[in-house]
Design a protein around this motif. Structure first.
Motif, PDB file in Angstrom:
ATOM      1  N   LYS A 224      55.261  42.888  85.145  1.00 22.70           N
ATOM      2  CA  LYS A 224      55.940  42.921  84.107  1.00 22.70           C
ATOM      3  C   LYS A 224      55.119  43.552  82.772  1.00 22.70           C
ATOM      4  O   LYS A 224      55.690  44.184  82.034  1.00 22.70           O
ATOM      5  CB  LYS A 224      56.392  41.841  83.850  1.00 22.70           C
ATOM      6  N   SER A 225      53.897  42.845  82.787  1.00 20.32           N
ATOM      7  CA  SER A 225      53.171  43.203  81.463  1.00 20.32           C
ATOM      8  C   SER A 225      52.624  44.566  81.540  1.00 20.32           C
ATOM      9  O   SER A 225      52.349  45.391  80.599  1.00 20.32           O
ATOM     10  CB  SER A 225      51.818  42.294  81.636  1.00 20.32           C
ATOM     11  N   GLU A 226      52.613  45.186  82.748  1.00 17.22           N
ATOM     12  CA  GLU A 226      52.332  46.600  82.869  1.00 17.22           C
ATOM     13  C   GLU A 226      53.296  47.503  82.090  1.00 17.22           C
ATOM     14  O   GLU A 226      52.845  48.790  81.869  1.00 17.22           O
ATOM     15  CB  GLU A 226      52.038  47.278  84.311  1.00 17.22           C
ATOM     16  N   LEU A 227      54.435  47.125  82.158  1.00 17.73           N
ATOM     17  CA  LEU A 227      55.416  48.016  81.464  1.00 17.73           C
ATOM     18  C   LEU A 227      55.390  48.295  79.813  1.00 17.73           C
ATOM     19  O   LEU A 227      55.658  49.056  79.126  1.00 17.73           O
ATOM     20  CB  LEU A 227      57.065  47.364  81.256  1.00 17.73           C
ATOM     21  N   ALA A 229      56.398  46.638  77.270  1.00 22.75           N
ATOM     22  CA  ALA A 229      57.600  46.947  76.381  1.00 22.75           C
ATOM     23  C   ALA A 229      58.468  45.664  76.082  1.00 22.75           C
ATOM     24  O   ALA A 229      59.454  45.353  76.667  1.00 22.75           O
ATOM     25  CB  ALA A 229      58.524  48.106  77.224  1.00 22.75           C
ATOM     26  N   ASP A 230      57.712  44.729  75.213  1.00 20.86           N
ATOM     27  CA  ASP A 230      58.425  43.722  74.888  1.00 20.86           C
ATOM     28  C   ASP A 230      59.711  44.137  74.004  1.00 20.86           C
ATOM     29  O   ASP A 230      59.523  45.157  73.364  1.00 20.86           O
ATOM     30  CB  ASP A 230      57.614  42.539  74.352  1.00 20.86           C
ATOM     31  N   THR A 231      60.658  43.359  73.767  1.00 23.50           N
ATOM     32  CA  THR A 231      61.947  43.440  72.825  1.00 23.50           C
ATOM     33  C   THR A 231      61.879  42.338  71.765  1.00 23.50           C
ATOM     34  O   THR A 231      61.926  41.363  72.322  1.00 23.50           O
ATOM     35  CB  THR A 231      63.143  43.789  73.693  1.00 23.50           C
ATOM     36  N   ILE A 232      61.659  42.608  70.687  1.00 22.04           N
ATOM     37  CA  ILE A 232      62.021  41.750  69.550  1.00 22.04           C
ATOM     38  C   ILE A 232      63.322  42.100  68.972  1.00 22.04           C
ATOM     39  O   ILE A 232      63.643  43.068  68.478  1.00 22.04           O
ATOM     40  CB  ILE A 232      60.775  41.764  68.586  1.00 22.04           C
ATOM     41  N   THR A 233      64.262  40.757  69.094  1.00 28.26           N
ATOM     42  CA  THR A 233      65.669  41.171  68.457  1.00 28.26           C
ATOM     43  C   THR A 233      65.856  40.235  67.189  1.00 28.26           C
ATOM     44  O   THR A 233      65.604  39.141  66.952  1.00 28.26           O
ATOM     45  CB  THR A 233      66.627  40.775  69.592  1.00 28.26           C
ATOM     46  N   ILE A 234      66.228  40.932  66.312  1.00 26.52           N
ATOM     47  CA  ILE A 234      66.435  40.203  64.933  1.00 26.52           C
ATOM     48  C   ILE A 234      67.702  40.419  64.298  1.00 26.52           C
ATOM     49  O   ILE A 234      68.447  41.463  64.561  1.00 26.52           O
ATOM     50  CB  ILE A 234      65.478  41.005  63.843  1.00 26.52           C
ATOM     51  N   ILE A 252      55.534  49.918  66.462  1.00 28.66           N
ATOM     52  CA  ILE A 252      56.866  49.939  66.774  1.00 28.66           C
ATOM     53  C   ILE A 252      57.282  51.147  67.827  1.00 28.66           C
ATOM     54  O   ILE A 252      56.830  52.281  67.439  1.00 28.66           O
ATOM     55  CB  ILE A 252      57.925  50.158  65.815  1.00 28.66           C
ATOM     56  N   GLN A 253      57.392  50.995  69.127  1.00 33.10           N
ATOM     57  CA  GLN A 253      57.626  51.954  70.052  1.00 33.10           C
ATOM     58  C   GLN A 253      58.998  52.595  69.810  1.00 33.10           C
ATOM     59  O   GLN A 253      59.228  53.847  70.171  1.00 33.10           O
ATOM     60  CB  GLN A 253      57.516  51.576  71.405  1.00 33.10           C
ATOM     61  N   LYS A 254      60.367  51.717  69.611  1.00 34.23           N
ATOM     62  CA  LYS A 254      61.511  52.145  69.742  1.00 34.23           C
ATOM     63  C   LYS A 254      62.351  51.273  68.877  1.00 34.23           C
ATOM     64  O   LYS A 254      62.109  50.061  68.748  1.00 34.23           O
ATOM     65  CB  LYS A 254      62.153  52.327  71.078  1.00 34.23           C
ATOM     66  N   LEU A 264      63.597  45.889  68.290  1.00 32.19           N
ATOM     67  CA  LEU A 264      62.363  46.529  68.423  1.00 32.19           C
ATOM     68  C   LEU A 264      61.563  46.430  69.733  1.00 32.19           C
ATOM     69  O   LEU A 264      61.294  45.491  70.285  1.00 32.19           O
ATOM     70  CB  LEU A 264      61.357  45.988  67.354  1.00 32.19           C
ATOM     71  N   SER A 265      61.030  47.665  70.109  1.00 37.22           N
ATOM     72  CA  SER A 265      60.473  47.741  71.313  1.00 37.22           C
ATOM     73  C   SER A 265      58.775  47.858  70.825  1.00 37.22           C
ATOM     74  O   SER A 265      58.564  48.627  70.188  1.00 37.22           O
ATOM     75  CB  SER A 265      60.605  48.996  72.223  1.00 37.22           C
ATOM     76  N   VAL A 266      58.145  46.797  71.485  1.00 34.92           N
ATOM     77  CA  VAL A 266      56.694  46.812  71.030  1.00 34.92           C
ATOM     78  C   VAL A 266      55.878  46.174  72.411  1.00 34.92           C
ATOM     79  O   VAL A 266      56.337  45.936  73.355  1.00 34.92           O
ATOM     80  CB  VAL A 266      56.591  45.773  69.975  1.00 34.92           C
ATOM     81  N   GLU A 267      54.678  46.232  72.088  1.00 36.75           N
ATOM     82  CA  GLU A 267      53.524  45.733  72.989  1.00 36.75           C
ATOM     83  C   GLU A 267      53.190  44.328  72.622  1.00 36.75           C
ATOM     84  O   GLU A 267      52.848  44.347  71.344  1.00 36.75           O
ATOM     85  CB  GLU A 267      52.704  46.709  73.567  1.00 36.75           C
TER      86      GLU A 267
END
Length: 312
Positions: A224-227, A229-234, A252-254, A264-267
């Motif tokens: 999972k960590s290899e992806l 692509a964590d998601t932060i939802t506000i 910010i990736q996306k 927000l897609s982030v690492e």
């Protein structure tokens, strides 16, 4: 590292269909190792070869130090198996099942009662152990089958889809049972499953299998960590302003906007939440809630197979 299973290009063909295609697998001792894949991916065929039920078309495998073809009897003595389909006789009690299995596996008579008592403590069936298994629930039958597979003290226990067809509550109780088993005795458990949450919860390491091939291995956490692509939802009434602030942030990736919610897609999102909050505070933006979600095993599966595990 010591491996209890080592395969070398093991392959199984059925006429013109290749069910298992040149699989190389190393399973460490004293772990719970999962073979994760959809129905028809080759999981059960692989297990059946490692258990010596089927002979490989080509390739080799060593199980607990024994060649599965040349030393099949020694392999069988050192493994326990719980099949995907139920394998209990309704006219026998739970105790009679254990006694019969102990005799079939050659457990010495003077040790049988001790072995049975040990298994009874593990499977926790109480007085039900002396009732006919036709009166058992699905979860009780599964626990008995697992206990029966342990009666001869195997070094390796195969669980083929151990919770298939069980309701979620019973499934979770079986998961807890497997966790308890792992921590209480010296054994390696190899399970096949198409339940992502089961693999994520139980397995120290998994191998993703698709169309007869293993395409990725690793611990659920590392996969999972290899992806990255964590998601932060506000959730905020000022999501458009947050979007403007985030557009120029290099981490910010996306960005995905939906009503009063922004994703927000982030690492390494856990390190970035304080930074994001600080940026929004400079503009007096009111944040109602903020949530971090790590990638799921389903996202890992989709990345490496191009489809959901439930897809046909």
């Amino acid at each position: 590292m010591s491996y209890i299973i080592e395969t070398n290009d093991i392959t199984k063909d059925f006429n013109d269909f290749r069910a298992v295609d040149s699989i190389n697998l190393n399973v460490p001792r004293n772990t719970v190792y999962g073979i994760l894949g959809p129905n028809g991916a080759g999981k059960s065929t692989l297990i059946s070869m490692l258990c010596t039920i089927q002979t490989p078309t080509s390739g080799t495998a060593i199980v607990n130090g024994y060649d599965i073809v040349k030393e099949a009897n020694n392999v069988r003595k050192s493994i326990g198996i719980v099949f995907q389909t139920r394998a209990l006789d309704d006219i026998l009690t739970g105790r009679e099942h254990l006694e019969m299995h102990a005799a079939l596996y050659g457990v010495p008579k003077d040790l049988r009662q001790k072995r049975i008592d040990d298994v009874l403590e593990l499977i926790a069936l109480g007085k039900k152990i002396d009732e006919y298994t036709k009166n058992y629930s699905g979860g009780m039958k599964r626990r008995l089958e697992i206990g029966r597979g342990l009666i001869h003290h195997p070094k390796l226990l195969f669980l083929d889809e151990p919770t298939l067809g069980l309701d979620i509550q019973t499934r979770e109780s079986i998961w807890q049972y497997i966790e308890d088993l792992k921590s209480s005795i010296d054994i390696t458990i190899l399970l096949t499953t198409h339940y992502l949450e089961e693999a994520d919860s139980l397995c120290d390491e998994i191998a993703i299998i698709n169309n007869g091939e293993i395409i990725k291995t690793g611990s659920p956490k590392n996969l999972k960590s290899e992806l990255k692509a964590d998601t932060i939802t506000i959730v905020s009434s000022d999501v458009e302003e947050i979007e403007e602030l985030m557009k120029n942030q290099h981490f910010i990736q996306k960005i995905l906007l939906n009503d009063n919610e922004i994703k927000l897609s982030v690492e390494k999102g856990e390190n970035l939440i304080p930074k994001i909050v600080k940026i929004t505070e400079t503009k007096n933006i009111d944040i109602k809630s903020i949530e971090l979600k790590h990638p799921s095993l389903e996202e890992v599966f989709i990345k490496y197979t191009g489809r959901k595990i439930s897809d046909k």
